[in-house]
Design a protein around this motif. Structure first.
Motif, PDB file in Angstrom:
ATOM      1  N   SER A  72       0.856  -1.122  -0.061  1.00  0.00           N
ATOM      2  CA  SER A  72       0.045  -0.077  -0.081  1.00  0.00           C
ATOM      3  C   SER A  72       0.987   1.271  -0.150  1.00  0.00           C
ATOM      4  O   SER A  72       0.182   2.590  -0.103  1.00  0.00           O
ATOM      5  CB  SER A  72      -1.114   0.105   1.101  1.00  0.00           C
ATOM      6  OG  SER A  72      -0.164   0.102   2.515  1.00  0.00           O
ATOM      7  N   ILE A  73       2.096   1.223   0.114  1.00  0.00           N
ATOM      8  CA  ILE A  73       3.004   2.492   0.172  1.00  0.00           C
ATOM      9  C   ILE A  73       3.736   2.548  -1.099  1.00  0.00           C
ATOM     10  O   ILE A  73       4.266   1.625  -1.781  1.00  0.00           O
ATOM     11  CB  ILE A  73       4.215   2.149   1.185  1.00  0.00           C
ATOM     12  CG1 ILE A  73       3.393   1.855   2.754  1.00  0.00           C
ATOM     13  CG2 ILE A  73       5.225   3.348   1.520  1.00  0.00           C
ATOM     14  CD1 ILE A  73       4.076   1.257   3.660  1.00  0.00           C
ATOM     15  N   ARG A  74       3.766   3.751  -1.726  1.00  0.00           N
ATOM     16  CA  ARG A  74       4.042   3.982  -3.149  1.00  0.00           C
ATOM     17  C   ARG A  74       5.654   4.159  -3.172  1.00  0.00           C
ATOM     18  O   ARG A  74       6.224   3.913  -4.402  1.00  0.00           O
ATOM     19  CB  ARG A  74       3.359   5.222  -3.524  1.00  0.00           C
ATOM     20  CG  ARG A  74       3.673   6.626  -2.772  1.00  0.00           C
ATOM     21  CD  ARG A  74       2.939   7.702  -3.267  1.00  0.00           C
ATOM     22  NE  ARG A  74       3.013   8.934  -2.663  1.00  0.00           N
ATOM     23  CZ  ARG A  74       4.133   9.669  -2.756  1.00  0.00           C
ATOM     24  NH1 ARG A  74       5.066   9.435  -3.850  1.00  0.00           N
ATOM     25  NH2 ARG A  74       4.214  10.686  -2.055  1.00  0.00           N
ATOM     26  N   GLU A  75       6.313   4.437  -2.174  1.00  0.00           N
ATOM     27  CA  GLU A  75       7.913   4.544  -2.313  1.00  0.00           C
ATOM     28  C   GLU A  75       8.548   3.125  -2.847  1.00  0.00           C
ATOM     29  O   GLU A  75       7.939   2.382  -2.721  1.00  0.00           O
ATOM     30  CB  GLU A  75       8.627   5.056  -1.194  1.00  0.00           C
ATOM     31  CG  GLU A  75       8.440   6.588  -0.696  1.00  0.00           C
ATOM     32  CD  GLU A  75       7.199   6.933  -0.482  1.00  0.00           C
ATOM     33  OE1 GLU A  75       6.764   8.275  -0.436  1.00  0.00           O
ATOM     34  OE2 GLU A  75       6.490   6.099   0.044  1.00  0.00           O
ATOM     35  N   LYS A  76       9.622   3.679  -3.608  1.00  0.00           N
ATOM     36  CA  LYS A  76      10.012   2.202  -4.259  1.00  0.00           C
ATOM     37  C   LYS A  76      11.091   1.520  -3.400  1.00  0.00           C
ATOM     38  O   LYS A  76      11.332   0.604  -3.675  1.00  0.00           O
ATOM     39  CB  LYS A  76      10.696   2.695  -5.649  1.00  0.00           C
ATOM     40  CG  LYS A  76      11.948   3.462  -5.783  1.00  0.00           C
ATOM     41  CD  LYS A  76      12.708   3.714  -6.956  1.00  0.00           C
ATOM     42  CE  LYS A  76      13.787   4.939  -6.925  1.00  0.00           C
ATOM     43  NZ  LYS A  76      13.888   4.886  -8.458  1.00  0.00           N
ATOM     44  N   VAL A  77      11.431   1.999  -2.321  1.00  0.00           N
ATOM     45  CA  VAL A  77      12.512   1.474  -0.986  1.00  0.00           C
ATOM     46  C   VAL A  77      12.011   1.858   0.038  1.00  0.00           C
ATOM     47  O   VAL A  77      11.662   2.956   0.300  1.00  0.00           O
ATOM     48  CB  VAL A  77      13.917   1.963  -1.339  1.00  0.00           C
ATOM     49  CG1 VAL A  77      14.806   1.199  -0.341  1.00  0.00           C
ATOM     50  CG2 VAL A  77      14.416   1.753  -2.791  1.00  0.00           C
ATOM     51  N   ILE A  78      11.454   1.003   0.646  1.00  0.00           N
ATOM     52  CA  ILE A  78      10.579   1.066   2.124  1.00  0.00           C
ATOM     53  C   ILE A  78      11.496   0.007   3.143  1.00  0.00           C
ATOM     54  O   ILE A  78      11.583  -1.083   3.003  1.00  0.00           O
ATOM     55  CB  ILE A  78       9.273   0.499   1.970  1.00  0.00           C
ATOM     56  CG1 ILE A  78       8.709   1.250   1.044  1.00  0.00           C
ATOM     57  CG2 ILE A  78       8.730   0.487   3.608  1.00  0.00           C
ATOM     58  CD1 ILE A  78       7.111   0.521   0.710  1.00  0.00           C
ATOM     59  N   GLY A  79      12.061   0.575   4.170  1.00  0.00           N
ATOM     60  CA  GLY A  79      12.718  -0.187   5.186  1.00  0.00           C
ATOM     61  C   GLY A  79      11.938  -0.186   6.518  1.00  0.00           C
ATOM     62  O   GLY A  79      11.336   0.805   6.830  1.00  0.00           O
ATOM     63  N   ILE A  80      12.060  -1.251   7.213  1.00  0.00           N
ATOM     64  CA  ILE A  80      11.259  -1.332   8.594  1.00  0.00           C
ATOM     65  C   ILE A  80      12.224  -2.171   9.332  1.00  0.00           C
ATOM     66  O   ILE A  80      13.135  -2.877   8.930  1.00  0.00           O
ATOM     67  CB  ILE A  80       9.842  -2.084   8.545  1.00  0.00           C
ATOM     68  CG1 ILE A  80      10.100  -3.451   7.916  1.00  0.00           C
ATOM     69  CG2 ILE A  80       8.852  -1.321   7.466  1.00  0.00           C
ATOM     70  CD1 ILE A  80       8.642  -4.142   8.023  1.00  0.00           C
ATOM     71  N   ALA A  81      11.823  -1.896  10.720  1.00  0.00           N
ATOM     72  CA  ALA A  81      12.640  -2.498  11.735  1.00  0.00           C
ATOM     73  C   ALA A  81      12.034  -2.726  13.019  1.00  0.00           C
ATOM     74  O   ALA A  81      11.042  -1.777  13.219  1.00  0.00           O
ATOM     75  CB  ALA A  81      14.107  -1.488  12.234  1.00  0.00           C
ATOM     76  N   SER A  82      12.151  -3.739  13.656  1.00  0.00           N
ATOM     77  CA  SER A  82      11.536  -3.948  14.886  1.00  0.00           C
ATOM     78  C   SER A  82      12.111  -5.138  15.819  1.00  0.00           C
ATOM     79  O   SER A  82      12.779  -5.892  15.080  1.00  0.00           O
ATOM     80  CB  SER A  82      10.151  -4.531  14.496  1.00  0.00           C
ATOM     81  OG  SER A  82       9.408  -4.743  15.627  1.00  0.00           O
TER      82      SER A  82
END
Length: 281
Positions: free
Chosen positions: A14-24
Motif C-alpha cells: 500500500s506504500i508507493r515509495e520504491k524503497v521501504i525499510g522497516i525495523a522491529s
C-alpha cells in the motif's frame, strides 16, 4: 522508516515509495503464510534467528544470512526467541533491474549488514542523491554475495501435514523412523518412499538436515553445546560435534567464530560472552 511494535499492522504493497525499510525487535512471532503483490522483499535479522517456510521448503536465517523474496512468493516467518527484525521492500520494476526473480539465500558480510541497517531507518520519501549512491553499493554487494544452499524440502503428503507443522513451529522434533510409522500408521518403507520422492532425501537424511538447521538456530540463540546436544537427542556432546562437523566441515565453535564479525565485530567478545540476542512480515 517504520519502527514497528510487536502487533502493529503493516502493508508494504500500500506504500508507493520504491524503497521501504522497516525495523522491529520482536519475540514469539508467526506471520502466517502471505505474499506481496507489488514488492520484492529482503529479509534479515542482525540478531536472533528466523525460520522461513515457503510453499515447499524451509530455510533458517541466522545473522549471517539474508533472504531475497521475489514478488508473489508465498512465505511464512517464524521465530521463538527475541529477534532484531529488518526488512526492505523494493518496487517490482525497480528490483527487477538488479536481482533475479527467484528465492535466494545469501551470505551477509559486515558492509551489507551496515547498509541494510541504514536503509531500514530511512524516512519513506523520494530518494536523495546520497541514498541512491548507497543503494548502488548495496546492489553491487548483494549481487556479489555468496549464495547459501542450506534448505529443507517439506513433504506435501497429507499424512505428514500435522507433523510438518509441529516441526516447522519447533513444537516437536522429527522422531526416529519407526516412531513416525507408529504415529502415522504408515509402514516404514512407505514413509521412506514418500520422503525420497517429495524431498529428494530418505527420511533419515531429511531428519538429520532438520536437526542441522535447528542446531544452528539454537547455537545462534546462545545455547551451549551441551544444551543443543540434549535438545536434539544426541547421545553425547561429542556425538553432536561430530555430526555438525560432518555436515558443515566445521565444529560448532569454528562455525560460529567464522561468522562472529557479523554478530559483534570482535571474536574475543563473542568467545568470552554468550550472544546477546534481540528480538513478522
Amino acid at each position: 522508516m517504520a519502527v514497528l511494535k510487536q502487533n502493529e499492522e503493516f502493508d508494504a504493497d500500500s506504500i508507493r515509495e520504491k524503497v521501504i525499510g522497516i525495523a522491529s525487535d520482536m519475540v514469539m512471532h508467526d506471520s502466517g503464510f502471505h505474499f506481496h503483490t507489488t514488492k520484492a522483499q529482503l529479509l534479515y535479522a542482525p540478531s536472533g534467528c528466523m525460520t522461513v517456510t515457503t510453499s515447499d521448503r524451509q530455510l533458517v536465517l541466522p545473522p549471517f544470512r539474508m533472504l531475497w523474496i521475489p514478488v508473489n512468493e508465498t512465505h511464512r516467518v517464524n521465530f521463538r526467541n527475541i529477534v532484531a527484525y529488518r526488512s526492505i521492500y523494493f518496487d517490482e520494476c525497480y528490483a527487477e533491474k538488479y536481482m533475479s526473480t527467484s528465492l535466494r539465500v545469501l551470505h551477509v558480510n559486515p558492509l551489507l549488514k551496515e547498509i541494510i541497517e541504514r536503509i531500514c531507518f530511512w524516512e519513506w520519501s523520494e530518494l536523495r542523491n546520497d541514498q541512491v549512491n548507497l543503494l548502488n553499493v548495496f546492489w553491487d554487494e548483494i549481487n556479489g554475495a555468496p549464495e547459501e544452499k542450506l534448505e529443507l524440502k517439506i513433504p506435501q503428503d497429507r499424512r505428514f501435514k500435522k507433523f510438518s507443522e509441529e516441526w516447522t513451529l519447533r513444537y516437536a522434533m522429527p522422531p526416529m523412523l519407526k516412531d513416525l510409522a507408529e504415529k502415522t500408521g504408515a509402514v516404514e518403507k512407505t514413509i521412506s518412499r514418500i520422503f525420497k520422492k517429495e524431498t529428494g532425501l530418505s527420511y533419515q537424511e531429511w531428519r538429520q538436515q532438520w536437526r542441522l538447521q535447528r542446531s544452528i538456530e539454537l547455537l545462534v540463540e546462545g545455547n551451549s553445546i551441551g544444551e543443543v546436544s540434549h535438545i536434539l537427542d544426541f547421545s553425547s556432546d561429542s556425538a553432536f560435534i561430530d555430526f555438525f562437523k560432518k555436515q558443515t566441515g566445521s565444529t560448532p565453535l569454528q562455525y560460529l567464530i567464522k561468522h562472529s564479525n557479523i554478530f559483534t565485530g570482535d571474536k574475543r567478545d563473542w568467545i568470552d560472552e554468550p550472544f546477546q540476542t534481540l528480538s513478522r512480515f
